[in-house]
Motif scaffolding. Sequence first.
Motif, PDB file in Angstrom:
ATOM      1  N   SER A  45       0.857  -1.179   0.000  1.00 41.28           N
ATOM      2  CA  SER A  45       0.000   0.000   0.000  1.00 41.28           C
ATOM      3  C   SER A  45       0.894   1.229   0.000  1.00 41.28           C
ATOM      4  CB  SER A  45      -0.930  -0.010   1.223  1.00 41.28           C
ATOM      5  OG  SER A  45      -0.158   0.080   2.408  1.00 41.28           O
ATOM      6  N   LYS A  46       0.293   2.401  -0.024  1.00 39.41           N
ATOM      7  CA  LYS A  46       1.090   3.631  -0.004  1.00 39.41           C
ATOM      8  C   LYS A  46       1.890   3.694   1.286  1.00 39.41           C
ATOM      9  CE  LYS A  46      -1.771   6.418  -2.975  1.00 39.41           C
ATOM     10  NZ  LYS A  46      -2.577   7.604  -3.108  1.00 39.41           N
ATOM     11  N   GLY A  47       3.202   3.757   1.146  1.00 44.38           N
ATOM     12  CA  GLY A  47       4.066   3.887   2.302  1.00 44.38           C
ATOM     13  C   GLY A  47       4.422   2.587   3.001  1.00 44.38           C
ATOM     14  N   PHE A  48       3.944   1.427   2.504  1.00 48.34           N
ATOM     15  CA  PHE A  48       4.250   0.156   3.158  1.00 48.34           C
ATOM     16  C   PHE A  48       4.608  -0.905   2.126  1.00 48.34           C
ATOM     17  CE2 PHE A  48       2.865  -4.042   4.753  1.00 48.34           C
ATOM     18  CZ  PHE A  48       3.762  -4.155   5.815  1.00 48.34           C
ATOM     19  N   SER A  49       5.711  -1.622   2.394  1.00 46.59           N
ATOM     20  CA  SER A  49       6.177  -2.707   1.525  1.00 46.59           C
ATOM     21  C   SER A  49       6.566  -3.909   2.377  1.00 46.59           C
ATOM     22  CB  SER A  49       7.417  -2.285   0.734  1.00 46.59           C
ATOM     23  OG  SER A  49       7.156  -1.201  -0.110  1.00 46.59           O
ATOM     24  N   ILE A  50       6.591  -5.071   1.734  1.00 47.94           N
ATOM     25  CA  ILE A  50       7.161  -6.281   2.315  1.00 47.94           C
ATOM     26  C   ILE A  50       8.504  -6.491   1.618  1.00 47.94           C
ATOM     27  CG2 ILE A  50       6.917  -8.779   2.584  1.00 47.94           C
ATOM     28  CD1 ILE A  50       4.915  -7.245   4.253  1.00 47.94           C
ATOM     29  N   GLN A  51       9.549  -6.765   2.410  1.00 48.78           N
ATOM     30  CA  GLN A  51      10.886  -6.941   1.850  1.00 48.78           C
ATOM     31  C   GLN A  51      11.484  -8.270   2.293  1.00 48.78           C
ATOM     32  OE1 GLN A  51      13.463  -3.501   1.560  1.00 48.78           O
ATOM     33  NE2 GLN A  51      15.174  -4.700   2.352  1.00 48.78           N
ATOM     34  N   PRO A  52      11.354  -9.317   1.466  1.00 45.94           N
ATOM     35  CA  PRO A  52      12.074 -10.560   1.751  1.00 45.94           C
ATOM     36  C   PRO A  52      13.517 -10.451   1.251  1.00 45.94           C
ATOM     37  CG  PRO A  52      10.663 -10.855  -0.159  1.00 45.94           C
ATOM     38  CD  PRO A  52      10.446  -9.454   0.332  1.00 45.94           C
ATOM     39  N   GLU A  53      14.424 -11.116   1.954  1.00 44.99           N
ATOM     40  CA  GLU A  53      15.829 -11.110   1.573  1.00 44.99           C
ATOM     41  C   GLU A  53      16.393 -12.525   1.711  1.00 44.99           C
ATOM     42  OE1 GLU A  53      16.594  -6.630   3.405  1.00 44.99           O
ATOM     43  OE2 GLU A  53      17.713  -8.314   4.218  1.00 44.99           O
ATOM     44  N   LEU A  54      17.409 -12.822   0.945  1.00 45.89           N
ATOM     45  CA  LEU A  54      18.157 -14.073   1.079  1.00 45.89           C
ATOM     46  C   LEU A  54      19.621 -13.672   1.174  1.00 45.89           C
ATOM     47  CD1 LEU A  54      18.142 -17.145   1.192  1.00 45.89           C
ATOM     48  CD2 LEU A  54      18.371 -17.160  -1.300  1.00 45.89           C
ATOM     49  N   LEU A  55      20.238 -13.915   2.351  1.00 49.05           N
ATOM     50  CA  LEU A  55      21.560 -13.372   2.639  1.00 49.05           C
ATOM     51  C   LEU A  55      22.530 -14.443   3.131  1.00 49.05           C
ATOM     52  CD1 LEU A  55      20.375 -10.381   4.870  1.00 49.05           C
ATOM     53  CD2 LEU A  55      20.922 -10.278   2.440  1.00 49.05           C
ATOM     54  N   TYR A  56      23.812 -14.217   2.875  1.00 47.74           N
ATOM     55  CA  TYR A  56      24.881 -14.871   3.620  1.00 47.74           C
ATOM     56  C   TYR A  56      25.201 -13.904   4.762  1.00 47.74           C
ATOM     57  CZ  TYR A  56      29.579 -15.701   5.231  1.00 47.74           C
ATOM     58  OH  TYR A  56      30.663 -15.900   6.035  1.00 47.74           O
ATOM     59  N   SER A  57      25.308 -14.416   5.981  1.00 51.48           N
ATOM     60  CA  SER A  57      25.581 -13.556   7.129  1.00 51.48           C
ATOM     61  C   SER A  57      26.592 -14.241   8.049  1.00 51.48           C
ATOM     62  CB  SER A  57      24.277 -13.269   7.886  1.00 51.48           C
ATOM     63  OG  SER A  57      24.484 -12.306   8.885  1.00 51.48           O
TER      64      SER A  57
END
Length: 190
Positions: A45-57
Amino acid sequence: MEPRLSTKAGFKGGINLSNFYNDDINDNNLKAGLNAGLFAKLPVSKGFSIQPELLYSNKGSKTKYDNVLMGKGEVRTNLHYVELPVLGVFNIVPNFNIHMGPYISYLAAVNIRDMESDGSSDEIADLDADNFNRFDYGVAGGVGIDLQNVSLGARYTIGLNEIGKSGSVSGEAFKGIKNTNLSFYVGVGF
């Protein structure tokens, strides 16, 4: 003015400053490590996102020593994770966001290195990752700045699962200990 968001995916990488925590650990010996991987930013929606990530940490801890037998240096415990955070991203203004959400990680490898004062490094032990809890999970929260296709940010994660498990000497040595991590990163999205 409402922030305008668009779908993007890209690469990100940066530095971790990690340590262990439990009731008995109260030091501030942060160990530097790397984080790198992929992300997607999916507007909901306006001003809101979902952010999936796949990382080496790379997480862990370090302990300094200074004695007659070994000299001066530090021992670093390195935990190599494949990490999957899924974050809710709230844009406060168009280029500034706060993000938070859960993560789950898979422990791929564990080693302990001796970093001597002359800059040399020796591997003390390549530990069996099966003696540790393979999965870590916890919560993450941070802030980010988006400048066109470049993102800059800082994030703090706190693990909720013990890293050691019963049944072996190395697993018992890490029983009750959990991960904590501060990361700084740069992302490039397309």
